[in-house]
Write a protein that holds these residues in place. Structure first.
Motif, PDB file in Angstrom:
ATOM      1  N   ALA A  69       0.838  -1.211   0.000  1.00 19.32           N
ATOM      2  CA  ALA A  69       0.000   0.000   0.000  1.00 19.32           C
ATOM      3  C   ALA A  69       0.868   1.255   0.000  1.00 19.32           C
ATOM      4  N   ARG A  70       1.947   1.258   0.781  1.00 20.25           N
ATOM      5  CA  ARG A  70       2.868   2.420   0.780  1.00 20.25           C
ATOM      6  C   ARG A  70       3.495   2.608  -0.589  1.00 20.25           C
ATOM      7  N   LYS A  71       3.937   1.498  -1.190  1.00 21.43           N
ATOM      8  CA  LYS A  71       4.560   1.569  -2.522  1.00 21.43           C
ATOM      9  C   LYS A  71       3.542   2.028  -3.568  1.00 21.43           C
ATOM     10  N   ALA A  72       2.301   1.558  -3.454  1.00 21.97           N
ATOM     11  CA  ALA A  72       1.251   1.960  -4.402  1.00 21.97           C
ATOM     12  C   ALA A  72       0.965   3.450  -4.276  1.00 21.97           C
ATOM     13  N   PHE A  73       0.900   3.950  -3.027  1.00 21.88           N
ATOM     14  CA  PHE A  73       0.672   5.384  -2.820  1.00 21.88           C
ATOM     15  C   PHE A  73       1.814   6.200  -3.422  1.00 21.88           C
ATOM     16  N   MET A  74       3.054   5.776  -3.171  1.00 22.37           N
ATOM     17  CA  MET A  74       4.199   6.513  -3.706  1.00 22.37           C
ATOM     18  C   MET A  74       4.195   6.495  -5.240  1.00 22.37           C
ATOM     19  N   ARG A  75       3.788   5.373  -5.814  1.00 21.54           N
ATOM     20  CA  ARG A  75       3.726   5.279  -7.282  1.00 21.54           C
ATOM     21  C   ARG A  75       2.646   6.199  -7.843  1.00 21.54           C
ATOM     22  N   ALA A  76       1.475   6.213  -7.203  1.00 18.77           N
ATOM     23  CA  ALA A  76       0.397   7.102  -7.649  1.00 18.77           C
ATOM     24  C   ALA A  76       0.833   8.560  -7.536  1.00 18.77           C
ATOM     25  N   ASN A 150      -2.134 -13.235  -3.284  1.00 13.15           N
ATOM     26  CA  ASN A 150      -2.757 -13.282  -1.966  1.00 13.15           C
ATOM     27  C   ASN A 150      -2.465 -12.036  -1.137  1.00 13.15           C
ATOM     28  N   HIS A 151      -1.738 -11.093  -1.701  1.00 17.72           N
ATOM     29  CA  HIS A 151      -1.457  -9.815  -1.042  1.00 17.72           C
ATOM     30  C   HIS A 151      -1.831  -8.686  -1.998  1.00 17.72           C
ATOM     31  N   LEU A 152      -2.425  -7.649  -1.432  1.00 20.45           N
ATOM     32  CA  LEU A 152      -2.821  -6.485  -2.228  1.00 20.45           C
ATOM     33  C   LEU A 152      -2.579  -5.222  -1.423  1.00 20.45           C
ATOM     34  N   GLY A 153      -1.958  -4.259  -2.061  1.00 19.47           N
ATOM     35  CA  GLY A 153      -1.806  -2.925  -1.486  1.00 19.47           C
ATOM     36  C   GLY A 153      -2.378  -1.922  -2.466  1.00 19.47           C
ATOM     37  N   VAL A 154      -3.176  -1.010  -1.967  1.00 24.42           N
ATOM     38  CA  VAL A 154      -3.800  -0.006  -2.821  1.00 24.42           C
ATOM     39  C   VAL A 154      -3.390   1.369  -2.319  1.00 24.42           C
ATOM     40  N   GLY A 155      -3.037   2.236  -3.242  1.00 23.56           N
ATOM     41  CA  GLY A 155      -2.690   3.607  -2.908  1.00 23.56           C
ATOM     42  C   GLY A 155      -3.327   4.559  -3.896  1.00 23.56           C
ATOM     43  N   CYS A 156      -3.929   5.614  -3.370  1.00 25.06           N
ATOM     44  CA  CYS A 156      -4.554   6.640  -4.211  1.00 25.06           C
ATOM     45  C   CYS A 156      -3.938   7.986  -3.890  1.00 25.06           C
ATOM     46  N   TYR A 157      -3.700   8.757  -4.910  1.00 26.92           N
ATOM     47  CA  TYR A 157      -3.232  10.137  -4.746  1.00 26.92           C
ATOM     48  C   TYR A 157      -3.869  10.966  -5.844  1.00 26.92           C
ATOM     49  N   ASP A 158      -4.584  12.001  -5.442  1.00 31.30           N
ATOM     50  CA  ASP A 158      -5.252  12.888  -6.374  1.00 31.30           C
ATOM     51  C   ASP A 158      -6.168  12.082  -7.279  1.00 31.30           C
ATOM     52  N   SER A 159      -5.890  12.023  -8.566  1.00 28.25           N
ATOM     53  CA  SER A 159      -6.792  11.351  -9.510  1.00 28.25           C
ATOM     54  C   SER A 159      -6.333   9.943  -9.901  1.00 28.25           C
ATOM     55  N   ILE A 160      -5.261   9.451  -9.294  1.00 31.33           N
ATOM     56  CA  ILE A 160      -4.717   8.148  -9.681  1.00 31.33           C
ATOM     57  C   ILE A 160      -4.764   7.178  -8.508  1.00 31.33           C
ATOM     58  N   CYS A 161      -5.212   5.958  -8.799  1.00 34.18           N
ATOM     59  CA  CYS A 161      -5.162   4.867  -7.828  1.00 34.18           C
ATOM     60  C   CYS A 161      -4.353   3.730  -8.421  1.00 34.18           C
ATOM     61  N   VAL A 162      -3.524   3.101  -7.576  1.00 29.28           N
ATOM     62  CA  VAL A 162      -2.667   1.997  -7.980  1.00 29.28           C
ATOM     63  C   VAL A 162      -2.990   0.798  -7.089  1.00 29.28           C
ATOM     64  N   GLU A 163      -3.189  -0.347  -7.711  1.00 25.55           N
ATOM     65  CA  GLU A 163      -3.344  -1.608  -6.991  1.00 25.55           C
ATOM     66  C   GLU A 163      -2.121  -2.454  -7.303  1.00 25.55           C
ATOM     67  N   LEU A 164      -1.388  -2.859  -6.250  1.00 25.24           N
ATOM     68  CA  LEU A 164      -0.223  -3.733  -6.417  1.00 25.24           C
ATOM     69  C   LEU A 164      -0.551  -5.102  -5.831  1.00 25.24           C
ATOM     70  N   PHE A 165      -0.432  -6.142  -6.649  1.00 29.26           N
ATOM     71  CA  PHE A 165      -0.744  -7.507  -6.274  1.00 29.26           C
ATOM     72  C   PHE A 165       0.546  -8.307  -6.139  1.00 29.26           C
ATOM     73  N   ALA A 166       0.565  -9.242  -5.190  1.00 26.92           N
ATOM     74  CA  ALA A 166       1.712 -10.140  -5.047  1.00 26.92           C
ATOM     75  C   ALA A 166       1.245 -11.479  -4.501  1.00 26.92           C
TER      76      ALA A 166
END
Length: 168
Positions: A69-76, A150-166
């Protein structure tokens, strides 16, 4: 002589004052390096958590992963601040998802190849509408339903949301 000294002092004051002013008007960088670890605000956290819950309804194997989720937020955030929207990094031309996910893999799984996936969504909309759009896209739907993940982290920033699956 006193006039010459006064003129020099006034000149120095003006010169120092103007250089100080010039420094203050320089534009700040778009994305300062120290700001990359910033956390999402309450609204962004809620959007991300709601997207996770919707994905989990589709695939009960998914568990929230704080590192992803932290990585997804940083990517967004990086995509918004650097003004791009793509699975590929514009500087390298590569998708950084596997390297990003690898940073969150527990030590016991680091030697093996870990399945990873990424969904991107852009636009200010409700989590329900974003999820619906992802499920209507065959490739995004495949990531959400893939039982290897079996793992998911989601991060949203402004108009972009990223879902990272592992899967580890």
């Amino acid at each position: 002589m006193e006039k010459a000294v006064a003129v020099i002092v006034i000149f120095l004051i003006c010169a120092l004052g103007s250089s100080s002013f010039a420094q203050q008007t320089r534009p700040l960088p778009l994305f300062p390096q120290g700001n990359q670890s910033a956390k999402p605000d309450a609204y962004e956290s809620e959007r991300a958590r709601n997207l996770y819950e919707l994905a989990r309804k589709e695939n009960r194997a998914l568990r929230w992963d704080s590192c992803l989720a932290r990585k997804a937020f940083m990517r967004a955030k990086r995509m918004v601040t650097e003004r791009y929207f793509s699975h590929e990094d514009p500087k390298t031309g590569k998708n950084p998802v596997w390297m990003t996910v690898k940073q969150c893999v527990p030590d016991k799984s680091k030697g093996s190849k870990v399945p990873a996936g990424e969904n991107l969504a852009k636009g200010i909309d409700t989590p329900a509408n974003i999820h619906k759009a992802l499920m209507e896209s065959p490739t995004h739907r495949k990531n959400i339903l893939d039982r290897r993940f079996n793992h998911l982290g989601v991060g949203c920033y402004d108009s972009i949301c990223v879902e990272l699956f592992a899967g580890f």
